[in-house]
Design a protein around this motif. Structure first.
Motif, short mmCIF file in Angstrom:
data_model
loop_
_atom_site.label_atom_id
_atom_site.label_comp_id
_atom_site.label_asym_id
_atom_site.label_seq_id
_atom_site.Cartn_x
_atom_site.Cartn_y
_atom_site.Cartn_z
N ASN A 1 0.07 -3.11 -2.20
CA ASN A 1 -0.91 -2.28 -2.98
C ASN A 1 -2.22 -2.14 -2.58
O ASN A 1 -2.83 -1.11 -2.43
N VAL B 1 3.58 -0.75 -6.63
CA VAL B 1 2.79 -0.73 -7.76
C VAL B 1 2.01 -2.14 -7.73
O VAL B 1 2.70 -3.13 -7.22
N SER C 1 -0.23 -1.57 -12.98
CA SER C 1 0.17 -0.13 -12.91
C SER C 1 0.98 0.10 -14.07
O SER C 1 1.66 -0.46 -14.69
N THR D 1 -0.59 4.76 -11.42
CA THR D 1 0.55 3.87 -10.92
C THR D 1 0.13 3.08 -9.63
O THR D 1 -0.77 2.01 -9.52
N ASP D 2 0.56 3.82 -8.47
CA ASP D 2 0.08 3.14 -7.17
C ASP D 2 -1.52 2.99 -6.90
O ASP D 2 -1.89 2.00 -6.16
N TYR D 3 -2.20 3.86 -7.21
CA TYR D 3 -3.67 3.44 -6.79
C TYR D 3 -4.52 3.30 -8.09
O TYR D 3 -5.75 3.71 -8.21
N GLY E 1 4.57 3.70 -2.39
CA GLY E 1 4.99 3.31 -3.96
C GLY E 1 5.20 2.12 -4.37
O GLY E 1 5.98 1.80 -5.20
N THR F 1 1.14 4.69 2.07
CA THR F 1 1.52 4.87 0.68
C THR F 1 2.84 5.04 0.61
O THR F 1 3.79 5.97 0.64
N GLU G 1 -1.48 10.17 -9.34
CA GLU G 1 -0.71 8.87 -9.29
C GLU G 1 -1.91 7.47 -9.48
O GLU G 1 -1.59 6.63 -9.13
#
Length: 414
Positions: free
Chosen positions: A367, A381, A386, A307-309, A379, A377, A304
């Motif tokens: 984030n 963004v 992201s 997106t998130d990371y 989710g 974590t 991911e």
């Protein structure tokens, strides 16, 4: 082009638009480093967003006020309908899928909730002294947040706490915000400590308050009792709600805060993302490894990451300097939105602008906290950065509705 359209374009705050473009551009560059295929898709969504911006500018600000109640009710129906017709993705039933197109109604909820809060609050002078309006606002915030939490999507539901900043600007006492944050604190702490120990601790605190306060009215007495009971119930129910409503991966992500990602129980599963995210950010050191030279990014060690990371890519390839510059750009961007909100002649525009700025701010803080292990974590963004069509479009619509309102407000004679 008509004279009216020329005036409207002239009054657009191009500083905000430039910040928007710079963040998008830098986001696409970093996304390309993670996945060229996803960067191409993101570029398509960015180009399609210009269609949304075009239609946003076709409407007058007064139109947004008129459609607001209907849009909010429609959003609630979508949030309820997702339990019956939605598709389960990554453990959450929070998406509508129509062939190649997917849509997350929680993104629409941010827009409709921002609009209806601005609509209701713009009709009142001080919400703290108007208990009826405060009750309406509380219900409006709780309804979508609760429905989103049940999907379960605790991350998106937490975003609704950003509206507390808007309420504070409009006169809500800082005490209410403190009580809300204390509720969250008790909920999390009760997961790892005996709730009864916390209740005893609360009881001692309230006894000391009575002891040191010279004079307490009957209203104060009932208020303190209400707080004690509320906080105690929160502590006692916390473990039950945690076990009943959250999926196992949500529980593990919260538990990591009290353990660490190196714990054998989490290192090879839910802690894996965080472990390599920290590794990527730390390995970038001061100036970074260079664009497309990140070993963690190239090795696709962080799931991911698009997106998130996505921020860990910035940390690895651009280092501390690049990360700080990006954060400064975000803070200047959000500060500009708050500045524009303060200059609004129309109260509706000011409240909506504060909601937009606060939503972006809470997304940024959570984030960054996620990728550095300061927050579970969940989710959330990074706005405009992201990968993802639904989130990008919702942020763009939020921003440009406000840009449209601000441009019209500057031509107003009020």
């Amino acid at each position: 082009m008509t004279k009216r359209n020329k005036i409207l374009l002239k009054n657009i705050d191009w500083i905000v638009v430039i910040f928007y473009i710079i963040i998008i551009f830098f986001g696409c560059i970093n996304l390309y480093s993670v996945s060229p295929e996803k960067a191409e898709k993101q570029l398509i969504w960015i180009l399609l967003s210009f269609i949304f911006i075009f239609f946003i500018f076709l409407f007058q600000p007064i139109h947004y006020k008129h459609i607001t109640p209907f849009l909010f009710i429609f959003t609630l129906f979508l949030l309820i309908g997702v339990f019956f017709f939605g598709k389960n993705i990554n453990g959450s039933k929070s998406w509508y899928v129509f062939g190649p197109i997917s849509f997350q109604p929680s993104e629409l909820a941010k827009i409709s909730t921002s609009l209806i809060i601005a609509h209701i609050m713009s009709q009142e002078n001080n919400i703290e002294n108007n208990k009826k309006t405060l009750l309406y606002i509380s219900i409006i915030l709780v309804l979508p947040a609760f429905l989103i939490f049940l999907q379960p999507d605790p991350g998106s539901s937490i975003v609704f706490s950003s509206f507390l900043l808007t309420l504070y600007r409009e006169g809500l006492s800082i005490s209410f915000i403190f009580y809300f944050l204390f509720f969250i604190f008790l909920f999390v702490v009760s997961l790892n400590l005996s709730p009864w120990i916390i209740v005893l601790f609360l009881f001692i605190i309230f006894i000391l308050l009575f002891f040191f306060k010279k004079k307490i009215s009957l209203i104060d007495l009932f208020f303190y009792i209400f707080l004690f009971v509320s906080f105690s119930v929160c502590s006692i129910l916390s473990p039950f709600l945690f076990q009943k409503f959250l999926k196992q991966h949500h529980k593990d992500r919260i538990n990591i805060l009290f353990k660490n990602e190196f714990d054998r129980k989490y290192r090879d599963n839910v802690g894996y993302n965080l472990l390599y995210s920290k590794t990527a950010i730390g390995s970038g050191k001061f100036f970074g490894k260079g664009y497309q030279k990140g070993t963690v990014t190239k090795g696709k060690f962080v799931p991911e990451q698009h997106t998130d990371y996505i921020f860990c890519t910035v940390g690895e390839e651009w280092g501390f300097v690049g990360s700080i510059i990006l954060i400064i750009f975000y803070l200047l961007f959000i500060s500009r939105i708050y500045f524009l909100s303060e200059r609004q002649k129309d109260v509706f525009g000011r409240i909506f602008g504060y909601s937009v700025g606060s939503i972006l701010f809470i997304h940024l803080i959570i984030n960054l906290g996620m990728v550095m292990g300061l927050f579970p974590t969940i989710g959330i963004v990074l706005p405009f950065f992201s990968y993802g069509g639904s989130s990008f479009w919702s942020f763009t619509v939020l921003l440009f509705i406000f840009v449209r309102i601000d441009a019209s407000d500057q031509t107003s004679l009020i």
